[in-house]
Design a protein around this motif. Structure first.
Motif, mmCIF file in Angstrom:
data_model
loop_
_atom_site.group_PDB
_atom_site.id
_atom_site.type_symbol
_atom_site.label_atom_id
_atom_site.label_comp_id
_atom_site.label_asym_id
_atom_site.label_seq_id
_atom_site.Cartn_x
_atom_site.Cartn_y
_atom_site.Cartn_z
ATOM 1 N N ASP A 22 0.713 -1.159 0.039
ATOM 2 C CA ASP A 22 -0.010 0.023 -0.034
ATOM 3 C C ASP A 22 1.019 0.997 -0.076
ATOM 4 O OD1 ASP A 22 -1.917 2.054 0.204
ATOM 5 O OD2 ASP A 22 -2.125 1.431 2.165
ATOM 6 N N PRO A 23 1.379 1.628 -1.347
ATOM 7 C CA PRO A 23 2.138 2.862 -1.355
ATOM 8 C C PRO A 23 1.523 4.260 -1.173
ATOM 9 C CG PRO A 23 1.786 1.918 -3.470
ATOM 10 C CD PRO A 23 1.166 0.971 -2.475
ATOM 11 N N TYR A 24 0.121 4.123 -1.099
ATOM 12 C CA TYR A 24 -0.648 5.403 -1.542
ATOM 13 C C TYR A 24 -0.336 6.291 -0.115
ATOM 14 C CZ TYR A 24 -1.392 3.027 -5.495
ATOM 15 O OH TYR A 24 -1.172 2.355 -6.681
ATOM 16 N N PRO A 25 -0.601 5.789 1.042
ATOM 17 C CA PRO A 25 -0.170 6.876 2.055
ATOM 18 C C PRO A 25 1.173 7.749 1.893
ATOM 19 C CG PRO A 25 -1.230 5.037 3.112
ATOM 20 C CD PRO A 25 -0.877 4.522 1.856
ATOM 21 N N TRP A 26 2.107 6.946 1.589
ATOM 22 C CA TRP A 26 3.423 7.320 1.331
ATOM 23 C C TRP A 26 3.584 8.303 0.304
ATOM 24 C CZ3 TRP A 26 7.414 6.885 -2.410
ATOM 25 C CH2 TRP A 26 8.656 7.190 -1.941
ATOM 26 N N TYR A 27 2.761 8.005 -0.870
ATOM 27 C CA TYR A 27 2.495 8.797 -2.115
ATOM 28 C C TYR A 27 1.955 10.147 -1.585
ATOM 29 C CZ TYR A 27 3.719 5.558 -5.937
ATOM 30 O OH TYR A 27 4.373 4.624 -6.610
ATOM 31 N N ARG A 28 0.866 10.242 -0.979
ATOM 32 C CA ARG A 28 0.091 11.439 -0.378
ATOM 33 C C ARG A 28 0.900 12.201 0.439
ATOM 34 N NH1 ARG A 28 -4.352 7.489 -0.610
ATOM 35 N NH2 ARG A 28 -4.119 7.124 1.541
ATOM 36 N N GLU A 29 1.633 11.576 1.185
ATOM 37 C CA GLU A 29 2.740 12.595 1.915
ATOM 38 C C GLU A 29 3.806 13.145 1.043
ATOM 39 O OE1 GLU A 29 2.748 12.665 5.286
ATOM 40 O OE2 GLU A 29 4.662 13.273 5.493
ATOM 41 N N ARG A 30 4.286 12.541 -0.061
ATOM 42 C CA ARG A 30 5.126 13.108 -1.032
ATOM 43 C C ARG A 30 4.493 14.381 -1.727
ATOM 44 N NH1 ARG A 30 10.482 10.412 -1.616
ATOM 45 N NH2 ARG A 30 10.332 11.798 -3.273
ATOM 46 N N VAL A 31 3.323 13.944 -2.272
ATOM 47 C CA VAL A 31 2.443 15.081 -3.059
ATOM 48 C C VAL A 31 2.360 16.412 -1.852
ATOM 49 C CG1 VAL A 31 0.191 15.741 -3.581
ATOM 50 C CG2 VAL A 31 1.222 13.472 -4.328
ATOM 51 N N ALA A 32 2.225 16.128 -0.476
ATOM 52 C CA ALA A 32 2.052 17.124 0.120
ATOM 53 C C ALA A 32 3.290 18.062 0.514
ATOM 54 C CB ALA A 32 1.072 17.039 1.369
ATOM 55 N N ARG A 33 4.452 17.038 0.740
ATOM 56 C CA ARG A 33 5.524 17.702 1.444
ATOM 57 C C ARG A 33 6.740 17.820 0.358
ATOM 58 N NH1 ARG A 33 3.721 18.178 6.150
ATOM 59 N NH2 ARG A 33 2.494 16.625 7.125
ATOM 60 N N ALA A 34 6.816 17.004 -0.560
ATOM 61 C CA ALA A 34 7.965 16.922 -1.533
ATOM 62 C C ALA A 34 7.513 16.764 -2.885
ATOM 63 C CB ALA A 34 8.866 15.676 -0.912
ATOM 64 N N PRO A 35 6.806 17.804 -3.429
ATOM 65 C CA PRO A 35 6.090 17.303 -4.509
ATOM 66 C C PRO A 35 7.311 17.339 -6.031
ATOM 67 C CG PRO A 35 5.936 19.674 -3.924
ATOM 68 C CD PRO A 35 6.479 19.061 -2.956
ATOM 69 N N LEU A 36 8.525 17.836 -5.610
ATOM 70 C CA LEU A 36 9.439 17.719 -6.659
ATOM 71 C C LEU A 36 10.652 17.874 -5.771
ATOM 72 C CD1 LEU A 36 10.610 17.358 -9.711
ATOM 73 C CD2 LEU A 36 10.462 19.898 -9.631
ATOM 74 N N VAL A 37 11.349 16.629 -5.642
ATOM 75 C CA VAL A 37 12.727 16.940 -5.072
ATOM 76 C C VAL A 37 13.805 15.885 -5.769
ATOM 77 C CG1 VAL A 37 11.937 16.927 -2.429
ATOM 78 C CG2 VAL A 37 11.847 14.685 -3.530
ATOM 79 N N PHE A 38 15.074 16.152 -5.278
ATOM 80 C CA PHE A 38 16.222 15.127 -6.072
ATOM 81 C C PHE A 38 16.550 13.991 -4.984
ATOM 82 C CE2 PHE A 38 20.541 13.863 -6.714
ATOM 83 C CZ PHE A 38 20.419 13.552 -8.007
#
Ligand code: HEM
Length: 389
Positions: A22-38
């Motif tokens: 279930d990667p989706y909670p982690w994805y949503r966290e990325r969307v909110a906090r790290a939309p584009l990162v290296f």
């Protein structure tokens, strides 16, 4: 003893997310906090939010291949490499501009195919989890082979699997050699193909677009490659959803959840193609970051569809969602031209299995996801190495 189930550790990184239960909670966290990162571990920029994904896919400097390596170096000089080098999916600029309208024209004009997955193939799929996995992985490509007039479909599907395995960045020398032979065999099948409406449409669209025979054959065969993992993922992830979501199967059977709506929500919620990549040919400014020429971006299609900015309450699986926004088929110049066909193939496979008596609640949820870098395909039998991993 404490028998409370322990929470799953999150994915280690964006590639690990593809096979995470279930990667989706982690994805949503990325969307909110790290939309584009290296991501230094991956050596890639990672775009997660809808805004970042749109910005990358629409950027004029974004390329589908590294500019200095249009064909992966290990495939250079081989038949499979020559085929790869002609695919619309792997080209930008004039090579892409000539071929894309040919594919869109032919696929757009195709009369709705009348699939017949039911009967023997679906009954065999009910023999157990391994038989179900084999049906899900094999049937879409066999159906496409028939559309293209390639026979025998079973043998063609086998060769397509070898090509998919050979072009994977994880392929070894033996897989590349096998894929090379498969590419030659597929070209022979194409030479001997029977005339079908799809073949005729492709040939006439190629004439209008001024596309030569080698490019026509490579791109027609690419439709098989593009179909394989992505459509299997849509079918498998739908069966997984029917297994975990009590009541959904019954709602589909009663007709209160139409199958096309269910598939669209699976595409949004549990994307079969989780990510794609782009390479920047020039320096670019994106969401306040400077990307340099040569930088690569992992574009998280599966995360962007979970961005609350485009889909309110993205964590809710809701086939009745009003105006869902899905990144499952990509967007921009390289958006999937096979989306309608993919939906029809998947609907036919899922309906065929349900009609044959499959009860996804009894089969149970996926036990694993095939170890692939971008396609998310639920697997119902115990893990083994997948050919294209
Ligand atoms: C559920 C099934 C499918 C999914 C989720 C899917 C997804 C995608 C995605 C995300 C892309 C864009 C990749 C990128 O921009 O890097 C793409 C491209 C493509 N797909 Fe599909 N696809 C599916 C089925 C199919 C089928 C059945 C066909 C053939 C009939 C097809 C043919 C293609 C082709 C030719 C491209 C390359 C287009 C271009 O580069 O301009 N796909 N697909």
């Amino acid at each position: 003893m404490d028998l409370t189930p322990r929470p799953l550790p999150p994915p280690r990184h964006a590639l690990d997310a593809v096979v995470h239960p279930d990667p989706y909670p982690w994805y949503r966290e990325r969307v909110a906090r790290a939309p584009l990162v290296f991501d230094a571990e991956l050596g890639l920029w990672v775009a997660a939010s809808a805004e970042a994904v749109r910005a990358v896919l629409a950027h004029p400097a974004a390329r589908v291949r590294p500019p200095l390596e249009p064909v992966p170096a290990p495939l250079a000089g081989s038949a499979v490499g020559a085929m790869f080098g002609r695919w619309a999916r792997m080209n930008d600029g004039s090579a892409h501009a000539a071929v894309k309208p040919m594919l869109q024209g032919a696929l757009g004009a195709l009369p709705a195919p009348r699939w017949q997955p039911a009967g023997e193939a679906c009954r065999q799929a009910l023999e157990g989890p391994a038989a179900l996995d084999a049906f899900v992985l094999g049937w879409p490509v066999r159906a496409m082979a028939q559309l293209l007039g390639l026979a025998p479909a079973e043998a063609v599907a086998h060769e397509v699997q070898a090509v998919v395995a050979a072009i994977s960045p994880r392929a070894d020398a033996a897989q590349r050699e096998r894929g090379d032979a498969a590419a030659r065999t597929l070209q022979q099948h194409w030479q001997q193909a029977q005339a079908t409406p799809m073949q005729t449409l492709l040939a006439s669209a190629a004439r209008s677009a001024g596309v030569d025979a080698a490019v026509l054959s490579a791109n027609s065969l690419s439709l098989l490659v593009q179909t394989q993992d992505a459509t299997a993922g849509l079918v498998a992830n739908t069966l997984h959803r029917l297994a975990v979501d009590a009541g959904l199967g019954e709602a589909v059977r009663r007709g209160s959840v139409p199958l096309p709506y269910l598939l669209d929500e699976v595409l949004r919620f549990d994307a079969p193609i989780q990510n794609t990549r782009r390479w920047f040919a020039e320096e670019a400014q994106l969401l306040g970051h400077t990307l340099r020429a040569g930088d690569a971006v992992l574009v998280l299609l599966g995360a962007a569809s979970h961005d609350a900015a485009v889909n309110p309450s993205p964590e809710r699986f809701d086939p009745a969602r009003a105006a869902p926004v899905s990144f499952a088929f990509g967007l921009g110049g390289h958006a999937c031209p096979g989306a309608t066909l993919a939906r029809s193939l998947a609907a036919s496979a899922v309906q065929g299995l349900l009609d044959a008596g499959l009860d996804p609640r009894r089969t149970g949820p996926a036990r694993h996801w095939y170890p692939l870098p971008n396609a998310r395909i639920a697997r119902f039998s115990p893990a083994q190495e997948h050919a294209s991993s």
